[in-house]
Scaffold this motif. Sequence first.
Motif, PDB file in Angstrom:
ATOM      1  N   GLY A  56      83.708  86.905  66.694  1.00  0.00           N
ATOM      2  CA  GLY A  56      82.437  86.618  66.127  1.00  0.00           C
ATOM      3  C   GLY A  56      82.506  86.259  64.964  1.00  0.00           C
TER       4      GLY A  56
ATOM      5  N   GLY B 259      78.414  93.045  66.207  1.00  0.00           N
ATOM      6  CA  GLY B 259      78.945  91.995  67.091  1.00  0.00           C
ATOM      7  C   GLY B 259      78.966  90.659  66.552  1.00  0.00           C
TER       8      GLY B 259
ATOM      9  N   LYS C 101      73.421  94.968  60.703  1.00  0.00           N
ATOM     10  CA  LYS C 101      73.576  93.940  59.502  1.00  0.00           C
ATOM     11  C   LYS C 101      72.806  94.026  58.723  1.00  0.00           C
ATOM     12  CE  LYS C 101      76.296  90.901  62.547  1.00  0.00           C
ATOM     13  NZ  LYS C 101      75.886  90.677  64.017  1.00  0.00           N
TER      14      LYS C 101
ATOM     15  N   ALA D  88      67.075  93.507  66.206  1.00  0.00           N
ATOM     16  CA  ALA D  88      67.782  93.373  67.528  1.00  0.00           C
ATOM     17  C   ALA D  88      67.164  92.552  68.210  1.00  0.00           C
ATOM     18  CB  ALA D  88      67.679  94.689  68.453  1.00  0.00           C
ATOM     19  N   ARG D  89      67.928  91.666  69.244  1.00  0.00           N
ATOM     20  CA  ARG D  89      67.577  90.746  69.995  1.00  0.00           C
ATOM     21  C   ARG D  89      67.299  91.354  71.561  1.00  0.00           C
ATOM     22  NH1 ARG D  89      69.243  85.078  68.570  1.00  0.00           N
ATOM     23  NH2 ARG D  89      70.270  85.197  66.359  1.00  0.00           N
TER      24      ARG D  89
ATOM     25  N   ASP E 276      69.826  90.356  73.892  1.00  0.00           N
ATOM     26  CA  ASP E 276      71.148  91.002  73.910  1.00  0.00           C
ATOM     27  C   ASP E 276      70.914  92.230  75.007  1.00  0.00           C
ATOM     28  OD1 ASP E 276      72.503  89.378  72.298  1.00  0.00           O
ATOM     29  OD2 ASP E 276      71.639  90.767  70.575  1.00  0.00           O
TER      30      ASP E 276
ATOM     31  N   VAL F 291      81.747  92.264  75.011  1.00  0.00           N
ATOM     32  CA  VAL F 291      80.994  91.864  74.018  1.00  0.00           C
ATOM     33  C   VAL F 291      79.523  92.211  74.171  1.00  0.00           C
ATOM     34  CG1 VAL F 291      80.007  89.900  72.744  1.00  0.00           C
ATOM     35  CG2 VAL F 291      82.568  90.038  73.340  1.00  0.00           C
ATOM     36  N   ASP F 292      79.092  91.940  75.260  1.00  0.00           N
ATOM     37  CA  ASP F 292      77.505  92.224  75.543  1.00  0.00           C
ATOM     38  C   ASP F 292      77.226  93.614  75.439  1.00  0.00           C
ATOM     39  OD1 ASP F 292      77.190  89.695  76.508  1.00  0.00           O
ATOM     40  OD2 ASP F 292      76.896  90.106  78.582  1.00  0.00           O
TER      41      ASP F 292
ATOM     42  N   THR G  92      72.913  96.307  65.714  1.00  0.00           N
ATOM     43  CA  THR G  92      72.887  94.763  65.737  1.00  0.00           C
ATOM     44  C   THR G  92      74.176  94.139  65.148  1.00  0.00           C
ATOM     45  OG1 THR G  92      72.139  95.087  63.351  1.00  0.00           O
ATOM     46  CG2 THR G  92      70.602  94.555  64.915  1.00  0.00           C
TER      47      THR G  92
ATOM     48  N   LYS H  58      77.204  94.711  71.655  1.00  0.00           N
ATOM     49  CA  LYS H  58      76.047  94.128  70.957  1.00  0.00           C
ATOM     50  C   LYS H  58      74.766  94.903  70.744  1.00  0.00           C
ATOM     51  CE  LYS H  58      75.592  90.238  69.376  1.00  0.00           C
ATOM     52  NZ  LYS H  58      75.462  89.394  68.117  1.00  0.00           N
ATOM     53  N   THR H  59      74.813  95.770  72.130  1.00  0.00           N
ATOM     54  CA  THR H  59      73.449  96.625  72.323  1.00  0.00           C
ATOM     55  C   THR H  59      73.824  97.962  72.083  1.00  0.00           C
ATOM     56  OG1 THR H  59      74.000  96.615  74.533  1.00  0.00           O
ATOM     57  CG2 THR H  59      72.314  94.952  73.713  1.00  0.00           C
TER      58      THR H  59
ATOM     59  N   HIS I 170      86.343  95.580  65.147  1.00  0.00           N
ATOM     60  CA  HIS I 170      84.958  95.524  64.644  1.00  0.00           C
ATOM     61  C   HIS I 170      85.293  95.739  63.124  1.00  0.00           C
ATOM     62  CE1 HIS I 170      80.826  95.016  64.380  1.00  0.00           C
ATOM     63  NE2 HIS I 170      80.719  94.808  65.373  1.00  0.00           N
TER      64      HIS I 170
END
Lengths: 83, 170
Positions: free
Chosen positions: B33, A83, B123, B136-137, B140, B112-113, A81, B116-117, B80
């Motif tokens: 971000g 980014g 977080k 996680a979404r 994404d 970026v994509d 998670t 993210k995965t 990052h």
Amino acid sequence: MKIVCFAWLREKAGVSEDTVSPPDTVNDVRGLVEWLRAKDPGYADAFEDLSLVRIAVNQEYATLDARLAPGDEIAFFPPVTGG
Amino acid sequence: MIRVQREDFDVGAELDRLAAGRGSVGGLCAFVGLVRDMSEQRAISVIELEHYPSMTERALERIETQARARWPLDASVVIHRFGRLEPGDRIVLVGTASAHRHAAFEACEFIVDWLKTKAPFWKREHTDAGTRWVEARASDTAALAHWEQGEAAGHDPSNSTRGARKKAAE
């Protein structure tokens, strides 16, 4: 071999780093997961739903079928998670 | 260039560095971000970013290499952060430099994509209701699949760059 865990998997397993010596019959990640589950209730909790567990062997993404060797570093963590 | 660090970064200085000494660069694209102040209607006081140090840089280097193989980039940067961050703080910078804008835009979005995965960061949000690990979404993962499908079907997104340049030349 060395086990490392991150995020909520670390909290459930109760360890961030662990050095283990499974029997020779444990030769892939799936076998390691089953062995850890049987050995420790923390790992059993962490691995309750394997669809939420991501795996890396020696810092590269891997699957449950990945073969293991002594000295490998196996990481378990939730979907990322950043980014 | 890849950096994984606790400290903040200067977006302007990093973008200047991408173009410095490279006269062929015609455009820079940046994604920055930030930490949001709300999550599911709860005010965020702080987030913690955990990562897997020995894997993180390797994973980010791999995606940067893929982007540079796929698009004609002159330079790129991924920074990052990890550790404790507050709402409004910068989390990540992806910057790309290319002769033309389409490659810079597309490569930036691709990186970026991907991170993210795939990049091993997690977080944890602190709110007045307690702390929770961010989930996680699915969106994404879908965003990354879009790039992978393009590759598998032979519709490399960089084709659109060539198409756009061809149109511009006509």
